[in-house]
Motif scaffolding. Structure first.
Motif, PDB file in Angstrom:
ATOM      1  N   SER A 140       4.756  -5.921   2.497  1.00  0.00           N
ATOM      2  CA  SER A 140       4.238  -5.226   3.681  1.00  0.00           C
ATOM      3  C   SER A 140       3.577  -3.902   3.309  1.00  0.00           C
ATOM      4  O   SER A 140       2.760  -3.379   4.067  1.00  0.00           O
ATOM      5  N   GLY A 141       3.921  -3.388   2.105  1.00  0.00           N
ATOM      6  CA  GLY A 141       3.287  -2.143   1.677  1.00  0.00           C
ATOM      7  C   GLY A 141       1.945  -2.362   0.980  1.00  0.00           C
ATOM      8  O   GLY A 141       1.266  -1.387   0.640  1.00  0.00           O
ATOM      9  N   MET A 142       1.551  -3.617   0.794  1.00  0.00           N
ATOM     10  CA  MET A 142       0.325  -3.886   0.035  1.00  0.00           C
ATOM     11  C   MET A 142      -0.925  -3.709   0.896  1.00  0.00           C
ATOM     12  O   MET A 142      -0.872  -3.821   2.124  1.00  0.00           O
ATOM     13  N   GLU A 143      -2.040  -3.450   0.226  1.00  0.00           N
ATOM     14  CA  GLU A 143      -3.292  -3.185   0.936  1.00  0.00           C
ATOM     15  C   GLU A 143      -3.763  -4.422   1.714  1.00  0.00           C
ATOM     16  O   GLU A 143      -3.734  -5.528   1.188  1.00  0.00           O
ATOM     17  N   HIS A 146      -4.960  -7.438   8.035  1.00  0.00           N
ATOM     18  CA  HIS A 146      -5.892  -6.590   8.785  1.00  0.00           C
ATOM     19  C   HIS A 146      -7.203  -7.350   8.959  1.00  0.00           C
ATOM     20  O   HIS A 146      -7.592  -8.113   8.074  1.00  0.00           O
ATOM     21  N   ASN A 171      13.755  -7.779   0.795  1.00  0.00           N
ATOM     22  CA  ASN A 171      13.183  -6.771  -0.108  1.00  0.00           C
ATOM     23  C   ASN A 171      11.749  -7.126  -0.491  1.00  0.00           C
ATOM     24  O   ASN A 171      10.850  -6.278  -0.459  1.00  0.00           O
ATOM     25  N   ASP A 211       9.452  -6.488   2.194  1.00  0.00           N
ATOM     26  CA  ASP A 211       9.161  -5.053   2.294  1.00  0.00           C
ATOM     27  C   ASP A 211       8.049  -4.660   1.344  1.00  0.00           C
ATOM     28  O   ASP A 211       7.129  -3.914   1.698  1.00  0.00           O
ATOM     29  N   ILE A 212       8.176  -5.158   0.087  1.00  0.00           N
ATOM     30  CA  ILE A 212       7.162  -4.824  -0.910  1.00  0.00           C
ATOM     31  C   ILE A 212       5.790  -5.317  -0.464  1.00  0.00           C
ATOM     32  O   ILE A 212       4.804  -4.579  -0.494  1.00  0.00           O
ATOM     33  N   ARG A 240      -1.143  -6.471   7.466  1.00  0.00           N
ATOM     34  CA  ARG A 240      -0.879  -5.809   8.752  1.00  0.00           C
ATOM     35  C   ARG A 240       0.602  -5.907   9.099  1.00  0.00           C
ATOM     36  O   ARG A 240       1.208  -4.951   9.535  1.00  0.00           O
TER      37      ARG A 240
END
Ligand SMILES: Nc1ncnc2c1ncn2[C@@H]1O[C@H](COP(=O)(O)OP(=O)(O)O)[C@@H](O)[C@H]1O
Ligand SMILES: [Mg+2]
Lengths: 291, 227
Positions: free
Chosen positions: A81-84, A130, A75, A78-79, A87
């Motif tokens: 991976s959603g952050m700015e 990124h 979990n 997942d959180i 990658r």
């Protein structure tokens, strides 16, 4: 028109044949100064590749606390991976961590066995970033955010290495551009000088051709050709020398030769400096009609 | 009218090399310009091939005007002129054939047409046996005849000869002058600069005298004392 052009080219070849010796010396001079640039390019190309790989590896390793369940850990991943700037994330379970440890450090593997079954490596989340986020400030900001999250024990990233890394890449790039500029200018001046001498030596021919009705470009083409040839052949010669040096050093210093695009760049730099040089040489060498 | 000088002056740092020159040269004419060294003869010639332009006034040559001519027109003007110098100005690394062929080569004439024209001209001027020689292998008289052949190769409307006999001894000079008279008979206008106008028979040519940049009345000219 065809005859005219072929006559102009013949005239240029005549120019070069008449003083083949000094032409070859100029060529050698240009090749050697260009070789310094080639070697510089190779160093920067190879360092650039290394740094790029390093940069690629800039990521964040988040160690999780032992009492976090696998579901909670996933979990959390997942959180994140959603952050700015993130990658990809990858969850490493304790079992996987141990497998990696044993594979990477087989000599120390006994250590784990020694510590007994109740010891295990902490689970972790590997964050890759990124490309735009691989700078020290941005990585630092992201790391602070993540380290404040529940279940995060510790966080590791290239704190020390990063600022230097970014700067090194920048400096290297501007050095290559600077070296290219210096070389272009000095090559233009070398060619300008030889063309000016050639024009002076051929002053009678230049004057007679213009008096018997040769168009301006007919008079100029041989000198322009000489400059272009000097530039391109000099650049090509320097690449040959550099290949030889690179080959001799290949066993002691691991490196790659320049890629095709950079070789083209060297040749184009040679051609344009040669053309610019002969233009400057002609400007100062061929008398104006009014003088 | 082949050549017209309209009130032409040319100053070099305020020094008048030519001043208020008015002159007309007709088709097929033979003009002899004499005057002491420094009188402005070469400057006058340079204005005809527009290697120099007037400070004031205008020159018109074969339809090109000095105040309107563009740089790109110069080759076309010069292809209508033949020019001969005192010091021959042959290219030393070219054979006689290639020196004579030069004006055609720079005009883009086909090699075949060049061969035809150069061979016939060299034969006409009795230089055929010299076609493979280099200038340094020739006598002064031969070099000047090669230079005249080069000047004539593209059928000019005017032949400009700037002291062509200045480096030659008297007998050879006479051969060159006779050659110019013959060329003029076949219709080409000639402008000859010379120290010594007595080289040219009186009935053949019109005579002009330059003195310190001014055209002077031949009857008032006292330059003979300096000859
Ligand atoms: N390019 C030049 N720059 C300065 N003065 C010049 C130049 N050409 C000619 N002159 C001067 O103009 C005058 C005429 O020279 P020139 O036409 O060569 O005379 P000539 O051919 O009759 O001997 C001379 O005083 C000469 O010094
Ligand atoms: Mg003169």
């Amino acid at each position: 028109m065809i005859h005219l052009l072929s006559n102009a080219i013949q005239e240029g070849l005549l120019n070069i044949r008449v003083k083949l010796g000094s032409f070859l010396i100029t060529l050698l001079m240009v090749s050697l100064s260009f070789m310094v640039f080639d070697i510089f390019l190779i160093i920067s190309w190879n360092l650039g590749t290394v740094l790029k790989n390093e940069q690629e590896n800039v990521g964040i390793e988040v160690f999780l606390s032992d009492n976090l369940t696998e579901v909670e850990a996933v979990n959390l991943a997942d959180i994140i991976s959603g952050m700015e700037g993130v990658r990809a994330v990858y969850y490493v379970s304790p079992q996987e961590a141990e497998a990696v440890f044993r594979a990477d450090l087989p000599e120390q593997a006994d250590l784990l066995t020694l510590l007994g079954p109740q010891f295990h490596l902490p689970p972790s989340i590997q964050i890759s970033l990124h490309p735009d986020y691989r700078t020290s400030e941005k990585v630092g900001g992201l790391a602070r955010t993540v380290s404040g999250m529940d279940g995060v024990e510790d966080i590791v990233y290239g704190k020390e290495y990063l600022p230097g890394l970014t700067k090194a890449v920048d400096i290297l790039e501007s050095l290559v551009i600077l070296a290219g500029l210096v070389l272009a200018v000095s090559l233009s001046l070398i060619v300008a000088n030889t063309v000016r001498l050639a024009v002076a030596r051929r002053a009678l021919a230049v004057q007679i051709m213009s008096i018997v009705g040769a168009p301006g470009w007919f008079v100029k083409i041989p000198f322009l050709g000489e400059g272009l040839l000097t530039g391109v052949a000099g650049a090509a010669g320097s690449l040959l020398f550099t290949v030889a040096v690179s080959w001799m050093l290949s066993s002691s210093i691991h490196h790659e030769f320049l890629p095709g695009k950079w070789i083209m760049l060297v040749l184009i730099l040679g051609a344009s400096s040669g053309a610019a040089g002969s233009w400057i040489g002609m400007k100062s060498g061929i008398p104006k009609p009014r003088s | 009218m082949l050549v017209t000088f309209g009130n032409v002056s040319r100053y070099y740092n305020d020094w008048p090399a030519l001043e208020n020159i008015n002159l007309q040269v007709h088709q097929g004419e033979f003009l002899v310009v004499s005057g002491p060294s420094g009188a402005g003869k070469t400057t006058l010639f340079r204005h005809i091939w527009m290697g120099d332009l007037p400070s004031t006034g205008a020159v018109e040559v074969a339809g090109y005007r000095s105040d309107r001519i563009r740089k790109s027109d110069l080759p076309f003007l010069r292809r209508k002129l033949g020019i001969v110098f005192q010091d021959f100005r042959l290219l030393p690394e070219r054979t006689v054939f290639d020196n004579v062929a030069l004006p055609l080569q720079v005009a883009g004439t086909s090699p075949k047409a060049i061969r035809r024209r150069v061979f016939s001209l060299l034969a006409e001027m009795e230089l055929n046996h010299r076609r493979g020689s280099y200038p340094h292998e020739l006598s002064g008289g031969e070099q000047q005849r090669v230079a005249i052949a080069r000047a004539m190769v593209s059928h000019p409307v005017i032949l400009l000869a700037d002291e062509p006999t200045g480096n030659l001894d008297p007998e050879v000079s006479q051969i060159v002058i006779d050659l110019l008279i013959e060329i003029n008979r076949s219709g080409t206008a000639i402008i000859l600069a010379t120290h010594d106008p007595r080289q040219v028979p009186a009935g053949v040519a019109r005579f002009l005298y330059l003195d310190r940049g001014h055209l002077v009345n031949p009857n008032l000219w006292d330059g003979y004392r300096q000859l």
